[in-house]
Design a protein around this motif. Structure first.
Motif, short mmCIF file in Angstrom:
data_model
loop_
_atom_site.label_atom_id
_atom_site.label_comp_id
_atom_site.label_asym_id
_atom_site.label_seq_id
_atom_site.Cartn_x
_atom_site.Cartn_y
_atom_site.Cartn_z
N ILE A 166 48.12 32.87 15.92
CA ILE A 166 49.08 32.46 14.90
C ILE A 166 49.88 31.59 15.58
CG2 ILE A 166 50.63 32.38 13.00
CD1 ILE A 166 49.57 35.30 12.59
N ILE A 167 50.01 30.09 15.34
CA ILE A 167 50.94 29.29 15.92
C ILE A 167 52.22 29.93 16.04
CG2 ILE A 167 51.70 26.90 15.68
CD1 ILE A 167 49.28 26.83 17.26
N SER A 168 52.67 29.70 17.33
CA SER A 168 54.38 30.07 17.41
C SER A 168 54.66 31.47 17.30
CB SER A 168 55.15 29.39 16.52
OG SER A 168 55.19 28.02 16.99
N PHE A 217 36.47 23.67 27.62
CA PHE A 217 37.12 23.34 26.38
C PHE A 217 38.73 23.87 26.90
CE2 PHE A 217 39.66 24.67 22.53
CZ PHE A 217 39.55 23.27 22.09
N THR A 218 39.61 23.01 26.66
CA THR A 218 41.14 23.07 26.67
C THR A 218 41.62 22.88 25.31
OG1 THR A 218 41.42 21.01 27.61
CG2 THR A 218 41.12 22.84 29.23
N SER A 219 42.94 23.31 25.18
CA SER A 219 43.66 23.03 23.96
C SER A 219 43.60 21.60 23.58
CB SER A 219 45.06 23.57 23.79
OG SER A 219 45.99 23.26 22.91
N THR A 255 45.89 36.73 32.66
CA THR A 255 46.46 35.66 33.11
C THR A 255 46.62 34.61 31.91
OG1 THR A 255 44.20 34.94 33.73
CG2 THR A 255 45.48 35.81 35.43
N ASN A 256 45.87 34.50 31.13
CA ASN A 256 45.99 33.62 29.94
C ASN A 256 47.27 34.05 29.02
OD1 ASN A 256 43.72 31.97 30.08
ND2 ASN A 256 43.27 31.95 28.02
N ALA A 257 47.34 35.27 28.85
CA ALA A 257 48.51 35.87 28.20
C ALA A 257 49.71 35.66 29.06
CB ALA A 257 48.52 37.40 28.12
N VAL A 258 49.79 35.65 30.48
CA VAL A 258 51.08 35.53 30.99
C VAL A 258 51.23 33.94 31.09
CG1 VAL A 258 52.10 35.59 33.35
CG2 VAL A 258 50.82 37.47 32.56
N GLY A 283 53.40 34.40 22.77
CA GLY A 283 53.61 33.04 23.10
C GLY A 283 53.13 32.21 22.03
N ARG A 284 52.67 30.79 22.43
CA ARG A 284 52.65 29.67 21.57
C ARG A 284 51.54 29.73 20.48
NH1 ARG A 284 51.01 25.69 26.27
NH2 ARG A 284 48.73 25.62 25.91
N GLY A 285 50.66 30.52 20.82
CA GLY A 285 49.53 30.84 19.83
C GLY A 285 48.48 29.60 20.03
N ILE A 286 47.37 29.73 19.42
CA ILE A 286 46.32 28.83 19.38
C ILE A 286 45.96 28.18 18.06
CG2 ILE A 286 43.93 28.38 19.83
CD1 ILE A 286 44.20 31.05 21.58
N ASP A 287 46.03 26.84 18.17
CA ASP A 287 45.72 26.07 16.73
C ASP A 287 44.21 26.58 16.22
OD1 ASP A 287 44.95 24.02 14.89
OD2 ASP A 287 46.77 22.90 15.75
N SER A 288 44.54 26.68 14.87
CA SER A 288 43.11 27.35 14.13
C SER A 288 42.09 26.40 14.52
CB SER A 288 43.72 27.25 12.86
OG SER A 288 44.02 26.05 12.09
#
Length: 335
Positions: free
Chosen positions: A312-314, A277-279, A230-233, A261-266
Protein backbone atom coordinates in the motif's frame (compact mmCIF):
# COMPACT_ATOMS: atom_id res chain seq x y z
CA UNK A 1 -1.51 -33.89 -50.55
CA UNK A 2 -3.40 -35.12 -53.66
CA UNK A 3 -4.66 -31.62 -54.37
CA UNK A 4 -1.13 -30.21 -54.01
CA UNK A 5 0.27 -32.88 -56.33
CA UNK A 6 -2.39 -32.16 -58.99
CA UNK A 7 -1.75 -28.42 -58.74
CA UNK A 8 2.00 -29.02 -59.04
CA UNK A 9 1.55 -31.24 -62.15
CA UNK A 10 -1.48 -29.48 -63.68
CA UNK A 11 0.45 -28.23 -66.72
CA UNK A 12 1.68 -31.78 -67.52
CA UNK A 13 -1.81 -33.22 -67.13
CA UNK A 14 -3.25 -30.56 -69.40
CA UNK A 15 -0.55 -31.35 -71.95
CA UNK A 16 -1.43 -35.09 -71.94
CA UNK A 17 -5.16 -34.36 -72.34
CA UNK A 18 -4.42 -31.87 -75.11
CA UNK A 19 -2.30 -34.41 -77.06
CA UNK A 20 -5.00 -37.08 -76.77
CA UNK A 21 -7.67 -34.67 -77.98
CA UNK A 22 -5.36 -33.58 -80.80
CA UNK A 23 -4.99 -37.17 -81.99
CA UNK A 24 -8.82 -37.54 -82.07
CA UNK A 25 -9.12 -34.29 -84.00
CA UNK A 26 -6.55 -35.48 -86.57
CA UNK A 27 -8.42 -38.76 -87.03
CA UNK A 28 -11.67 -36.86 -87.51
CA UNK A 29 -10.18 -34.50 -90.11
CA UNK A 30 -8.03 -37.08 -91.93
CA UNK A 31 -10.16 -39.81 -93.63
CA UNK A 32 -7.04 -41.97 -94.01
CA UNK A 33 -6.92 -42.43 -90.22
CA UNK A 34 -9.36 -44.83 -88.61
CA UNK A 35 -11.41 -43.04 -85.95
CA UNK A 36 -12.12 -46.32 -84.12
CA UNK A 37 -8.43 -47.16 -83.99
CA UNK A 38 -7.64 -43.70 -82.72
CA UNK A 39 -10.27 -44.02 -79.97
CA UNK A 40 -8.65 -47.29 -78.95
CA UNK A 41 -5.23 -45.60 -78.92
CA UNK A 42 -6.59 -42.72 -76.83
CA UNK A 43 -8.18 -45.15 -74.36
CA UNK A 44 -4.96 -47.10 -73.91
CA UNK A 45 -2.94 -43.90 -73.60
CA UNK A 46 -5.35 -42.58 -70.99
CA UNK A 47 -5.15 -45.80 -68.92
CA UNK A 48 -1.35 -45.82 -69.09
CA UNK A 49 -1.22 -42.11 -68.20
CA UNK A 50 -3.48 -42.63 -65.17
CA UNK A 51 -1.37 -45.56 -63.95
CA UNK A 52 1.78 -43.54 -64.49
CA UNK A 53 0.37 -40.52 -62.57
CA UNK A 54 -0.72 -42.76 -59.67
CA UNK A 55 2.74 -44.37 -59.53
CA UNK A 56 4.48 -40.99 -59.63
CA UNK A 57 2.13 -39.64 -56.95
CA UNK A 58 3.20 -42.26 -54.41
CA UNK A 59 6.84 -42.06 -55.42
CA UNK A 60 7.13 -38.27 -55.47
CA UNK A 61 4.99 -37.44 -52.44
CA UNK A 62 6.44 -39.92 -49.91
CA UNK A 63 9.37 -37.58 -49.16
CA UNK A 64 7.11 -34.56 -48.73
CA UNK A 65 4.53 -36.48 -46.67
CA UNK A 66 7.26 -37.37 -44.17
CA UNK A 67 8.38 -33.74 -44.14
CA UNK A 68 4.81 -32.62 -43.53
CA UNK A 69 4.28 -34.95 -40.54
CA UNK A 70 7.72 -34.25 -39.06
CA UNK A 71 7.86 -32.12 -35.91
CA UNK A 72 9.47 -28.71 -36.18
CA UNK A 73 12.93 -29.49 -34.91
CA UNK A 74 16.56 -28.97 -35.80
CA UNK A 75 17.23 -32.71 -35.54
CA UNK A 76 18.27 -33.58 -39.10
CA UNK A 77 18.34 -37.31 -38.30
CA UNK A 78 14.53 -37.25 -38.44
CA UNK A 79 14.54 -36.03 -42.04
CA UNK A 80 13.37 -38.56 -44.68
CA UNK A 81 15.90 -39.89 -47.18
CA UNK A 82 15.70 -38.25 -50.64
CA UNK A 83 14.80 -40.44 -53.63
CA UNK A 84 15.47 -38.09 -56.52
CA UNK A 85 17.90 -35.32 -57.50
CA UNK A 86 15.28 -32.67 -56.76
CA UNK A 87 14.58 -34.14 -53.30
CA UNK A 88 18.34 -34.32 -52.69
CA UNK A 89 18.56 -30.62 -53.51
CA UNK A 90 15.79 -29.82 -50.99
CA UNK A 91 17.41 -32.12 -48.41
CA UNK A 92 20.72 -30.27 -48.77
CA UNK A 93 19.06 -26.87 -48.55
CA UNK A 94 17.45 -27.91 -45.25
CA UNK A 95 20.39 -29.71 -43.64
CA UNK A 96 23.21 -27.31 -44.55
CA UNK A 97 21.92 -24.25 -42.58
CA UNK A 98 20.87 -26.50 -39.66
CA UNK A 99 24.35 -28.02 -39.46
CA UNK A 100 25.89 -24.56 -39.62
CA UNK A 101 23.48 -23.31 -36.96
CA UNK A 102 24.43 -26.25 -34.71
CA UNK A 103 28.11 -25.39 -35.12
CA UNK A 104 27.44 -21.72 -34.33
CA UNK A 105 25.36 -22.62 -31.26
CA UNK A 106 28.08 -24.96 -30.02
CA UNK A 107 30.71 -22.26 -30.51
CA UNK A 108 28.56 -19.64 -28.77
CA UNK A 109 27.90 -22.00 -25.87
CA UNK A 110 31.62 -22.53 -25.41
CA UNK A 111 32.21 -18.77 -25.51
CA UNK A 112 29.42 -18.18 -22.98
CA UNK A 113 30.81 -20.88 -20.72
CA UNK A 114 34.26 -19.30 -20.89
CA UNK A 115 32.76 -15.86 -20.22
CA UNK A 116 30.79 -17.24 -17.25
CA UNK A 117 33.86 -18.97 -15.82
CA UNK A 118 35.96 -15.84 -16.28
CA UNK A 119 33.33 -13.69 -14.57
CA UNK A 120 32.95 -16.12 -11.66
CA UNK A 121 36.73 -16.24 -11.26
CA UNK A 122 36.85 -12.43 -11.34
CA UNK A 123 34.11 -12.16 -8.71
CA UNK A 124 35.96 -14.54 -6.40
CA UNK A 125 39.18 -12.59 -6.97
CA UNK A 126 37.43 -9.31 -6.11
CA UNK A 127 36.11 -10.80 -2.87
CA UNK A 128 39.65 -11.00 -1.47
CA UNK A 129 40.37 -7.23 -1.54
CA UNK A 130 36.74 -6.64 -0.58
CA UNK A 131 37.24 -8.69 2.59
CA UNK A 132 40.46 -6.77 3.32
CA UNK A 133 38.57 -3.51 2.80
CA UNK A 134 35.95 -4.64 5.31
CA UNK A 135 38.67 -5.22 7.93
CA UNK A 136 40.07 -1.75 7.28
CA UNK A 137 36.62 -0.20 7.62
CA UNK A 138 36.06 -2.05 10.91
CA UNK A 139 39.23 -0.40 12.29
CA UNK A 140 38.04 3.09 11.32
CA UNK A 141 37.44 5.16 14.46
CA UNK A 142 35.41 7.95 12.87
CA UNK A 143 31.88 6.49 13.24
CA UNK A 144 30.26 8.70 10.63
CA UNK A 145 32.96 7.90 8.09
CA UNK A 146 32.76 4.24 9.06
CA UNK A 147 29.02 4.21 8.51
CA UNK A 148 29.32 5.83 5.07
CA UNK A 149 32.11 3.49 4.02
CA UNK A 150 30.16 0.44 5.18
CA UNK A 151 27.12 1.57 3.20
CA UNK A 152 29.17 1.79 0.00
CA UNK A 153 30.91 -1.51 0.84
CA UNK A 154 27.52 -3.20 1.19
CA UNK A 155 26.41 -1.88 -2.19
CA UNK A 156 29.49 -3.36 -3.86
CA UNK A 157 29.12 -6.61 -1.92
CA UNK A 158 25.48 -7.11 -2.89
CA UNK A 159 26.05 -6.20 -6.54
CA UNK A 160 28.81 -8.81 -6.74
CA UNK A 161 26.60 -11.29 -4.93
CA UNK A 162 23.79 -10.71 -7.44
CA UNK A 163 26.17 -11.23 -10.35
CA UNK A 164 27.48 -14.43 -8.83
CA UNK A 165 24.01 -15.90 -8.31
CA UNK A 166 22.75 -14.67 -11.67
CA UNK A 167 25.41 -16.78 -13.38
CA UNK A 168 24.63 -19.79 -11.19
CA UNK A 169 20.83 -19.75 -11.50
CA UNK A 170 20.72 -21.56 -14.90
CA UNK A 171 22.47 -24.47 -13.19
CA UNK A 172 20.68 -24.22 -9.83
CA UNK A 173 19.29 -27.77 -10.10
CA UNK A 174 22.85 -29.10 -9.93
CA UNK A 175 23.75 -26.81 -7.03
CA UNK A 176 20.98 -27.73 -4.59
CA UNK A 177 21.67 -29.45 -1.29
CA UNK A 178 18.42 -30.02 0.53
CA UNK A 179 18.52 -30.08 4.31
CA UNK A 180 16.55 -29.04 7.37
CA UNK A 181 17.37 -25.33 7.69
CA UNK A 182 17.04 -23.36 10.92
CA UNK A 183 15.37 -20.07 10.01
CA UNK A 184 16.51 -18.09 13.04
CA UNK A 185 20.25 -18.52 12.53
CA UNK A 186 19.90 -17.89 8.79
CA UNK A 187 17.88 -14.72 9.30
CA UNK A 188 20.15 -13.27 11.97
CA UNK A 189 23.19 -13.95 9.81
CA UNK A 190 21.70 -11.84 7.01
CA UNK A 191 20.51 -9.15 9.42
CA UNK A 192 24.01 -8.85 10.95
CA UNK A 193 25.43 -8.14 7.50
CA UNK A 194 22.98 -5.24 7.20
CA UNK A 195 23.76 -3.93 10.71
CA UNK A 196 25.75 -0.83 9.72
CA UNK A 197 23.17 0.20 7.12
CA UNK A 198 20.36 -0.29 9.62
CA UNK A 199 22.21 1.76 12.25
CA UNK A 200 22.71 4.56 9.75
CA UNK A 201 18.95 4.70 9.05
CA UNK A 202 17.90 3.85 12.62
CA UNK A 203 16.01 0.77 11.44
CA UNK A 204 15.23 -2.10 13.79
CA UNK A 205 14.03 -5.68 13.27
CA UNK A 206 11.19 -7.48 15.00
CA UNK A 207 11.69 -11.21 14.44
CA UNK A 208 8.98 -13.63 15.54
CA UNK A 209 9.36 -17.20 14.36
CA UNK A 210 6.66 -19.72 15.22
CA UNK A 211 7.82 -22.13 12.52
CA UNK A 212 11.55 -22.54 13.04
CA UNK A 213 12.71 -25.03 10.39
CA UNK A 214 12.16 -25.58 6.66
CA UNK A 215 13.42 -28.22 4.26
CA UNK A 216 15.31 -26.35 1.55
CA UNK A 217 18.75 -25.30 0.31
CA UNK A 218 20.56 -23.01 2.76
CA UNK A 219 22.57 -20.98 0.23
CA UNK A 220 19.69 -20.22 -2.09
CA UNK A 221 17.19 -19.49 0.67
CA UNK A 222 19.77 -17.11 2.16
CA UNK A 223 20.07 -15.41 -1.22
CA UNK A 224 16.28 -14.98 -1.48
CA UNK A 225 16.05 -13.55 2.04
CA UNK A 226 18.98 -11.24 1.28
CA UNK A 227 17.07 -9.67 -1.60
CA UNK A 228 13.92 -9.18 0.48
CA UNK A 229 15.75 -7.80 3.52
CA UNK A 230 17.91 -5.37 1.51
CA UNK A 231 14.80 -4.14 -0.31
CA UNK A 232 13.03 -3.67 3.01
CA UNK A 233 15.95 -1.67 4.46
CA UNK A 234 16.43 0.34 1.26
CA UNK A 235 12.83 1.50 1.05
CA UNK A 236 12.03 1.84 4.77
CA UNK A 237 11.73 5.25 6.36
CA UNK A 238 14.40 6.24 8.87
CA UNK A 239 13.61 5.12 12.41
CA UNK A 240 11.06 2.52 11.25
CA UNK A 241 10.91 -1.20 11.97
CA UNK A 242 10.98 -4.26 9.75
CA UNK A 243 8.92 -7.26 10.87
CA UNK A 244 9.89 -10.82 10.04
CA UNK A 245 7.44 -13.54 11.04
CA UNK A 246 6.96 -17.23 10.33
CA UNK A 247 3.89 -19.34 10.95
CA UNK A 248 2.75 -22.88 10.26
CA UNK A 249 -0.56 -22.98 8.40
CA UNK A 250 -1.95 -26.44 7.65
CA UNK A 251 1.50 -27.95 7.29
CA UNK A 252 2.90 -25.07 5.25
CA UNK A 253 5.55 -22.68 6.54
CA UNK A 254 4.69 -19.05 5.78
CA UNK A 255 7.47 -16.47 6.15
CA UNK A 256 6.73 -12.73 5.82
CA UNK A 257 9.04 -9.73 5.58
CA UNK A 258 7.13 -6.49 6.16
CA UNK A 259 8.36 -2.89 6.16
CA UNK A 260 6.65 0.46 6.81
CA UNK A 261 8.24 2.21 3.85
CA UNK A 262 6.90 4.11 0.88
CA UNK A 263 5.15 1.08 -0.64
CA UNK A 264 4.76 0.08 -4.27
CA UNK A 265 2.39 1.65 -6.77
CA UNK A 266 -0.46 -0.77 -7.61
CA UNK A 267 0.42 -0.58 -11.32
CA UNK A 268 3.98 -1.73 -10.53
CA UNK A 269 3.11 -4.68 -8.27
CA UNK A 270 2.50 -7.21 -11.10
CA UNK A 271 5.85 -6.27 -12.68
CA UNK A 272 8.28 -6.11 -9.75
CA UNK A 273 9.58 -9.63 -10.44
CA UNK A 274 10.28 -8.84 -14.11
CA UNK A 275 13.90 -8.69 -15.18
CA UNK A 276 15.32 -5.16 -15.08
CA UNK A 277 12.08 -3.57 -13.87
CA UNK A 278 12.38 -0.56 -11.56
CA UNK A 279 9.68 1.59 -10.05
CA UNK A 280 7.77 3.95 -12.35
CA UNK A 281 6.95 6.23 -9.41
CA UNK A 282 8.43 9.65 -8.88
CA UNK A 283 10.54 8.37 -6.01
CA UNK A 284 12.18 5.58 -7.97
CA UNK A 285 15.72 4.68 -7.03
CA UNK A 286 18.04 5.71 -9.85
CA UNK A 287 20.63 3.18 -8.65
CA UNK A 288 18.26 0.19 -8.70
CA UNK A 289 19.24 -2.60 -11.09
CA UNK A 290 15.85 -4.32 -11.16
CA UNK A 291 17.58 -7.68 -10.74
CA UNK A 292 17.20 -8.55 -7.04
CA UNK A 293 13.54 -9.59 -6.99
CA UNK A 294 13.80 -11.14 -10.44
CA UNK A 295 16.63 -13.40 -9.28
CA UNK A 296 14.83 -14.17 -6.02
CA UNK A 297 11.77 -15.32 -7.96
CA UNK A 298 13.90 -17.43 -10.32
CA UNK A 299 15.70 -19.07 -7.39
CA UNK A 300 12.44 -19.75 -5.53
CA UNK A 301 10.86 -21.83 -8.32
CA UNK A 302 13.16 -24.90 -8.14
CA UNK A 303 12.98 -24.69 -4.34
CA UNK A 304 9.19 -24.99 -4.45
CA UNK A 305 8.77 -21.59 -2.77
CA UNK A 306 5.98 -19.23 -3.83
CA UNK A 307 6.74 -15.51 -3.45
CA UNK A 308 3.88 -13.02 -3.27
CA UNK A 309 3.70 -9.33 -2.41
CA UNK A 310 1.15 -7.00 -0.89
CA UNK A 311 1.77 -3.27 -0.77
CA UNK A 312 0.00 0.00 0.00
CA UNK A 313 1.46 3.35 -1.01
CA UNK A 314 2.96 5.20 1.99
CA UNK A 315 2.04 2.28 4.28
CA UNK A 316 4.66 -0.33 3.46
CA UNK A 317 5.22 -3.61 1.66
CA UNK A 318 4.92 -7.24 2.76
CA UNK A 319 6.65 -10.08 0.94
CA UNK A 320 5.43 -13.59 1.69
CA UNK A 321 7.34 -16.82 1.16
CA UNK A 322 5.09 -19.88 1.10
CA UNK A 323 6.98 -23.16 1.35
CA UNK A 324 5.57 -26.35 -0.15
CA UNK A 325 3.12 -28.28 2.00
CA UNK A 326 4.50 -31.62 0.94
CA UNK A 327 7.99 -30.77 -0.13
CA UNK A 328 9.04 -32.91 -3.09
CA UNK A 329 12.56 -32.98 -1.67
CA UNK A 330 11.36 -35.37 1.01
CA UNK A 331 11.15 -38.20 -1.51
CA UNK A 332 14.43 -37.21 -3.12
CA UNK A 333 16.27 -37.20 0.19
CA UNK A 334 14.41 -40.26 1.48
CA UNK A 335 13.37 -38.58 4.73
Amino acid sequence: MIRKFVMERISWLILVVFLLLLSLLMAYLDPSLSLDSMFYYVFLSLVISILFVVHRYFKETSFFKELDTRDSTTDITSLPEPNSPFESFIYKQITTPIEQLAKDVSTNQLLLEEEKDDLLAWIHEVKTPLTALRLIIDRTEDQQLKSELMYEWLRIYYLLDQQLHQKRIPFIENDLFIENVELESLLYSEIRTLRSWCLKKGIGFDVELHSTHVLTDTKWLAFILRQLLTNAVKYSEEGSEITVQSTDQKGQTILTVADNGRGIDSRDVPRIFDKGFTSTGKNQDQHATGMGLYLAKKAAIPLGIHISVRSIISSGTTFTLTFSKENRFLEIQGV
